[in-house]
Design a protein around this motif. Structure first.
Motif, PDB file in Angstrom:
ATOM      1  N   VAL A  24       0.862  -1.180   0.000  1.00  0.00           N
ATOM      2  CA  VAL A  24       0.000   0.000   0.000  1.00  0.00           C
ATOM      3  C   VAL A  24       0.894   1.224   0.000  1.00  0.00           C
ATOM      4  O   VAL A  24       1.472   1.584   1.026  1.00  0.00           O
ATOM      5  N   ASN A  25       1.038   1.847  -1.158  1.00  0.00           N
ATOM      6  CA  ASN A  25       1.835   3.060  -1.279  1.00  0.00           C
ATOM      7  C   ASN A  25       0.894   4.245  -1.106  1.00  0.00           C
ATOM      8  O   ASN A  25       0.178   4.617  -2.032  1.00  0.00           O
ATOM      9  N   HIS A  26       0.868   4.773   0.103  1.00  0.00           N
ATOM     10  CA  HIS A  26      -0.085   5.821   0.455  1.00  0.00           C
ATOM     11  C   HIS A  26       0.446   6.522   1.698  1.00  0.00           C
ATOM     12  O   HIS A  26       1.127   5.897   2.511  1.00  0.00           O
ATOM     13  N   PHE A  86       2.717  -3.282  10.423  1.00  0.00           N
ATOM     14  CA  PHE A  86       3.301  -4.621  10.550  1.00  0.00           C
ATOM     15  C   PHE A  86       4.127  -4.967   9.308  1.00  0.00           C
ATOM     16  O   PHE A  86       5.188  -5.577   9.414  1.00  0.00           O
ATOM     17  N   LEU A  87       3.658  -4.541   8.139  1.00  0.00           N
ATOM     18  CA  LEU A  87       4.431  -4.750   6.912  1.00  0.00           C
ATOM     19  C   LEU A  87       5.746  -3.969   6.978  1.00  0.00           C
ATOM     20  O   LEU A  87       6.810  -4.492   6.644  1.00  0.00           O
ATOM     21  N   ASN A  88       5.666  -2.713   7.421  1.00  0.00           N
ATOM     22  CA  ASN A  88       6.862  -1.891   7.513  1.00  0.00           C
ATOM     23  C   ASN A  88       7.840  -2.419   8.565  1.00  0.00           C
ATOM     24  O   ASN A  88       9.035  -2.154   8.493  1.00  0.00           O
ATOM     25  N   ALA A  89       7.327  -3.190   9.521  1.00  0.00           N
ATOM     26  CA  ALA A  89       8.181  -3.783  10.558  1.00  0.00           C
ATOM     27  C   ALA A  89       8.764  -5.128  10.122  1.00  0.00           C
ATOM     28  O   ALA A  89       9.525  -5.735  10.865  1.00  0.00           O
ATOM     29  N   GLY A 126      -0.025   4.568   4.555  1.00  0.00           N
ATOM     30  CA  GLY A 126       0.467   3.204   4.391  1.00  0.00           C
ATOM     31  C   GLY A 126       1.975   3.140   4.396  1.00  0.00           C
ATOM     32  O   GLY A 126       2.610   3.450   5.387  1.00  0.00           O
ATOM     33  N   SER A 127       2.550   2.771   3.257  1.00  0.00           N
ATOM     34  CA  SER A 127       3.990   2.607   3.120  1.00  0.00           C
ATOM     35  C   SER A 127       4.529   3.510   2.026  1.00  0.00           C
ATOM     36  O   SER A 127       3.836   3.795   1.050  1.00  0.00           O
ATOM     37  N   SER A 128       5.773   3.921   2.185  1.00  0.00           N
ATOM     38  CA  SER A 128       6.437   4.654   1.112  1.00  0.00           C
ATOM     39  C   SER A 128       6.775   3.663   0.009  1.00  0.00           C
ATOM     40  O   SER A 128       6.739   2.444   0.213  1.00  0.00           O
ATOM     41  N   LEU A 129       7.146   4.163  -1.147  1.00  0.00           N
ATOM     42  CA  LEU A 129       7.531   3.294  -2.248  1.00  0.00           C
ATOM     43  C   LEU A 129       8.756   2.459  -1.856  1.00  0.00           C
ATOM     44  O   LEU A 129       8.814   1.257  -2.139  1.00  0.00           O
ATOM     45  N   ALA A 130       9.713   3.064  -1.172  1.00  0.00           N
ATOM     46  CA  ALA A 130      10.912   2.329  -0.732  1.00  0.00           C
ATOM     47  C   ALA A 130      10.536   1.217   0.257  1.00  0.00           C
ATOM     48  O   ALA A 130      11.061   0.103   0.180  1.00  0.00           O
TER      49      ALA A 130
END
Length: 178
Positions: free
Chosen positions: A2-4, A122-125, A7-11
């Motif tokens: 989720v690039n938002h 949790f995805l970013n972690a 949400g999460s950055s593109l990186a």
């Protein structure tokens, strides 16, 4: 991914997908963690935890049912949590490559600003996949994954297959990851 902004950055998204791809077929080691406390978000599924943990142990995995909202100082391969606001970094736990996390909240999959933890935390972690709802599901158990989604995952099912095998009414559910 989720690039938002919520949400999460593109990186971060690229890192998540790369890490997930590295986990394919590796059967990562760690614990399956089930948070069981008085929060309504955990009581909805609490009666499933012992059976799921027993099935995982019979397969040779470690499974823990505990009263804390998050595991402490553990390597986690699967987690079923239930708290509106969690900061994974405070747990001092890590996600194994390929790990999945389900934190039942009202808006874990809603990308606008809310006071609740987005599944992307949790995805970013380091989790490979996470589950959340995009609108208030109340505590209708039929709308959220059961604890047995981890059993399916441990048997080798994909993230989506593991989740959707246990959800009767997934219309408010968002599953993100690879």
């Amino acid at each position: 991914a989720v690039n938002h902004p919520g949400g999460s950055s593109l990186a971060q998204a690229k890192k998540q997908l790369t890490r997930s791809a590295e986990a394919d077929g590796t059967q990562p080691k760690g614990i399956f963690y089930f948070a069981s406390n008085s929060d309504p978000r955990t009581t909805t599924r609490r009666n499933q935890f012992a059976g799921a943990a027993e099935a995982l142990r019979a397969m040779g995995h470690q499974a823990v049912v505990d009263r804390f909202a998050m595991p402490k100082n553990q390597t986690v391969v699967g987690a079923t949590l239930g708290a509106p606001k969690l900061e994974w970094k405070n747990s001092k736990s890590t996600f194994a490559k390929g790990a999945i996390c389900d934190n039942f909240t009202s808006y874990g999959g809603y990308w606008r600003k809310t006071e609740q933890t987005h599944l992307t935390e949790f995805l970013n972690a380091g989790a490979a996949g996470a589950v959340g709802t995009m609108y208030e599901p109340y505590t209708f158990a039929r709308k959220i994954p059961t604890a047995f989604s981890h059993v399916h995952y441990a048997r080798g099912c994909t993230l989506a297959d593991s989740i959707y095998q246990t959800v009767a009414s997934p219309f408010q559910l968002v599953v993100v990851g690879d």
